[in-house]
Design a protein around this motif. Structure first.
Motif, PDB file in Angstrom:
ATOM      1  N   PHE A  95       0.876  -1.179   0.000  1.00  0.00           N
ATOM      2  CA  PHE A  95       0.000   0.000   0.000  1.00  0.00           C
ATOM      3  C   PHE A  95       0.911   1.226   0.000  1.00  0.00           C
ATOM      4  O   PHE A  95       1.412   1.648   1.048  1.00  0.00           O
ATOM      5  CB  PHE A  95      -0.914  -0.003   1.220  1.00  0.00           C
ATOM      6  N   LYS A  97       1.719   5.199  -1.218  1.00  0.00           N
ATOM      7  CA  LYS A  97       1.210   6.489  -1.700  1.00  0.00           C
ATOM      8  C   LYS A  97       2.407   7.386  -1.961  1.00  0.00           C
ATOM      9  O   LYS A  97       3.215   7.630  -1.046  1.00  0.00           O
ATOM     10  CB  LYS A  97       0.326   7.140  -0.637  1.00  0.00           C
ATOM     11  N   ALA A 105      -7.933   5.245   0.276  1.00  0.00           N
ATOM     12  CA  ALA A 105      -8.778   4.049   0.417  1.00  0.00           C
ATOM     13  C   ALA A 105     -10.105   4.501   1.012  1.00  0.00           C
ATOM     14  O   ALA A 105     -10.119   5.221   2.022  1.00  0.00           O
ATOM     15  CB  ALA A 105      -8.102   3.026   1.331  1.00  0.00           C
ATOM     16  N   HIS A 108     -13.851   0.575   4.171  1.00  0.00           N
ATOM     17  CA  HIS A 108     -14.122  -0.814   3.773  1.00  0.00           C
ATOM     18  C   HIS A 108     -13.767  -1.768   4.906  1.00  0.00           C
ATOM     19  O   HIS A 108     -13.152  -1.364   5.899  1.00  0.00           O
ATOM     20  CB  HIS A 108     -13.345  -1.186   2.494  1.00  0.00           C
ATOM     21  N   ASP A 110     -11.952  -5.675   5.275  1.00  0.00           N
ATOM     22  CA  ASP A 110     -11.147  -6.611   4.481  1.00  0.00           C
ATOM     23  C   ASP A 110     -11.866  -7.929   4.216  1.00  0.00           C
ATOM     24  O   ASP A 110     -11.635  -8.576   3.190  1.00  0.00           O
ATOM     25  CB  ASP A 110      -9.822  -6.906   5.198  1.00  0.00           C
ATOM     26  N   THR A 124      -4.918  -8.381   9.931  1.00  0.00           N
ATOM     27  CA  THR A 124      -3.906  -7.760   9.068  1.00  0.00           C
ATOM     28  C   THR A 124      -2.907  -6.993   9.916  1.00  0.00           C
ATOM     29  O   THR A 124      -3.294  -6.173  10.756  1.00  0.00           O
ATOM     30  CB  THR A 124      -4.559  -6.790   8.060  1.00  0.00           C
ATOM     31  N   TRP A 126      -0.226  -4.229   9.449  1.00  0.00           N
ATOM     32  CA  TRP A 126       0.164  -3.201   8.449  1.00  0.00           C
ATOM     33  C   TRP A 126       1.498  -2.639   8.923  1.00  0.00           C
ATOM     34  O   TRP A 126       1.591  -1.991   9.967  1.00  0.00           O
ATOM     35  CB  TRP A 126      -0.901  -2.118   8.383  1.00  0.00           C
ATOM     36  N   GLY A 137      -1.433  10.307   5.159  1.00  0.00           N
ATOM     37  CA  GLY A 137      -2.558   9.433   4.796  1.00  0.00           C
ATOM     38  C   GLY A 137      -2.479   8.074   5.457  1.00  0.00           C
ATOM     39  O   GLY A 137      -2.663   7.033   4.801  1.00  0.00           O
ATOM     40  N   MET A 139      -3.813   5.019   8.002  1.00  0.00           N
ATOM     41  CA  MET A 139      -5.160   4.449   8.094  1.00  0.00           C
ATOM     42  C   MET A 139      -5.956   5.095   9.224  1.00  0.00           C
ATOM     43  O   MET A 139      -5.390   5.435  10.269  1.00  0.00           O
ATOM     44  CB  MET A 139      -5.077   2.946   8.339  1.00  0.00           C
ATOM     45  N   ILE A 162      -6.328   2.766  -3.614  1.00  0.00           N
ATOM     46  CA  ILE A 162      -5.206   1.829  -3.540  1.00  0.00           C
ATOM     47  C   ILE A 162      -5.682   0.406  -3.252  1.00  0.00           C
ATOM     48  O   ILE A 162      -4.876  -0.506  -3.126  1.00  0.00           O
ATOM     49  CB  ILE A 162      -4.115   2.256  -2.530  1.00  0.00           C
ATOM     50  N   ASN A 163      -6.991   0.224  -3.172  1.00  0.00           N
ATOM     51  CA  ASN A 163      -7.536  -1.127  -3.053  1.00  0.00           C
ATOM     52  C   ASN A 163      -7.952  -1.620  -4.430  1.00  0.00           C
ATOM     53  O   ASN A 163      -8.573  -0.872  -5.197  1.00  0.00           O
ATOM     54  CB  ASN A 163      -8.732  -1.152  -2.107  1.00  0.00           C
ATOM     55  N   HIS A 197     -12.193   0.657   7.976  1.00  0.00           N
ATOM     56  CA  HIS A 197     -11.038   1.555   7.889  1.00  0.00           C
ATOM     57  C   HIS A 197     -10.977   2.231   6.531  1.00  0.00           C
ATOM     58  O   HIS A 197     -11.581   1.769   5.565  1.00  0.00           O
ATOM     59  CB  HIS A 197      -9.733   0.806   8.196  1.00  0.00           C
ATOM     60  N   SER A 199      -8.299   5.510   4.319  1.00  0.00           N
ATOM     61  CA  SER A 199      -7.137   6.391   4.441  1.00  0.00           C
ATOM     62  C   SER A 199      -7.246   7.504   3.411  1.00  0.00           C
ATOM     63  O   SER A 199      -7.798   7.316   2.325  1.00  0.00           O
ATOM     64  CB  SER A 199      -5.829   5.609   4.283  1.00  0.00           C
ATOM     65  N   ARG A 208       4.564   7.344   1.372  1.00  0.00           N
ATOM     66  CA  ARG A 208       4.060   6.524   2.486  1.00  0.00           C
ATOM     67  C   ARG A 208       4.106   5.081   2.024  1.00  0.00           C
ATOM     68  O   ARG A 208       3.400   4.686   1.102  1.00  0.00           O
ATOM     69  CB  ARG A 208       2.627   6.938   2.834  1.00  0.00           C
TER      70      ARG A 208
HETATM   71  O1  LIG Z   1      -2.839   1.472   3.315  1.00  0.00           O
HETATM   72  C1  LIG Z   1      -3.964   1.954   3.319  1.00  0.00           C
HETATM   73  O2  LIG Z   1      -4.144   3.169   3.321  1.00  0.00           O
HETATM   74  C2  LIG Z   1      -5.153   1.055   3.349  1.00  0.00           C
HETATM   75  C3  LIG Z   1      -4.740  -0.323   3.743  1.00  0.00           C
HETATM   76  C4  LIG Z   1      -5.844  -1.292   3.849  1.00  0.00           C
HETATM   77  O3  LIG Z   1      -6.935  -1.077   3.385  1.00  0.00           O
HETATM   78  C5  LIG Z   1      -5.580  -2.555   4.524  1.00  0.00           C
HETATM   79  O4  LIG Z   1      -4.454  -2.803   4.991  1.00  0.00           O
HETATM   80  O5  LIG Z   1      -6.522  -3.354   4.650  1.00  0.00           O
END
Ligand SMILES: O=C(O)CCC(=O)C(=O)O
Length: 286
Positions: A95, A97, A105, A108, A110, A124, A126, A137, A139, A162-163, A197, A199, A208
């Protein structure tokens, strides 16, 4: 055995659906990851986030340093406290940017297009490879208030998302009290598969960089017809429901790249099947 998470943290995760920040990488490890990403992008001839989505997905299949990252003991110790000792990586997604970029994003969950059963065990991690500040930006999450549940989504193919499916929650919910999951480079957050979540675009002057690693218990299965691939990263394969993939033969090794074609094709097939299943499930509820 010493736990990575204390009881209060586990209770917070079960109620709210997220936890952060946790330091993971040493300065040397962070440097190795950023150098590895630079080599990967030099090989691609472009940033990972531009062009074919396949290169954002499951790069542990052909990059040993990503394989080491998804097996990082600090991350796995925390994940084990949430989902138990037998752990598969279902996928891992870059992910990224660019500085001053509109990538974002939408809200949503997951779980929506994965079809994992049971659907409340996927977590997840991250991992931030640069500072994920609000300005950059990071999450944003809203608490599940102890009642995580699947919400209706639409695969809108939103520009600059980005999804992959550009998916977004399409029913109203209270977006108040959102928490910005700011992360210093080298640290990680955890979010539950039903955590809502999003972003915002990156208004900072640095890229990022984050890797979202999807962990599931090894006894999980999928609701659809596709036999997905997964990487066993701790314990035993207690379910036998996934095709296990071996460690990469070397960085960008032809055998590993061919395997990634296969892994990604299965991932896409399952994802598309799950988009249709989600639409059917909610259409039936109308
Ligand atoms: O990195 C982001 O901004 C979104 C990440 C995301 O949707 C996720 O990790 O499920």
């Amino acid at each position: 055995m010493t736990k990575a998470l204390n009881e209060a943290q586990i209770a917070h995760y079960r109620r709210d659906g997220y936890l952060f920040p946790f330091p993971a990488l040493s300065a040397d490890e962070l440097g190795e990851c950023n150098a590895g990403l630079a080599r990967f992008e030099a090989w691609l001839g472009k940033p990972v986030n531009q062009g074919d989505f396949r290169w954002r997905s499951a790069s542990y299949v052909f990059l040993p340093w990503v394989d080491a990252l998804v097996r990082h003991p600090r991350i796995l110790d925390a994940v084990e406290d949430l989902i138990g000792p037998n752990i598969l990586v279902y996928t891992a997604t870059w992910f990224i940017k660019e500085a001053q970029s509109p990538a974002f994003a939408a809200w949503h969950q997951d779980a929506t297009y994965f079809g994992i059963i049971p659907n409340d065990q996927h977590v997840t991690a991250w991992v931030a490879l640069t500072d994920a500040t609000s300005e950059a930006g990071c999450m944003e999450v809203v608490s599940s208030q102890g009642q995580p549940h699947q919400m209706r989504h639409a695969a809108l193919r939103l520009a600059n998302s980005i999804n992959g499916a550009g998916q977004a929650i399409s029913e109203p919910f209270d977006q108040g009290g959102g928490v910005m999951m700011e992360l210093p480079a080298g640290s990680f957050s955890l979010h539950h598969t039903l955590c809502r979540h999003r972003s915002a675009p990156n208004r900072a002057s640095h890229r990022r960089l984050g890797l979202g690693i999807s962990y599931i218990p090894a006894n999980s299965r999928l609701s659809g017809s596709v036999r997905m691939c997964a990487r066993l990263v701790r314990g035993k394969d207690t379910g036998g429901n996934f095709e296990l993939i071996p460690p990469p033969e070397g960085e960008l090794h032809p055998t590993a790249l061919a395997r990634h074609d296969h892994v990604y094709a299965r991932y896409r097939d399952n994802y598309e099947e799950q988009v249709r299943a989600h639409e059917r499930q909610f259409a039936a509820a109308d």
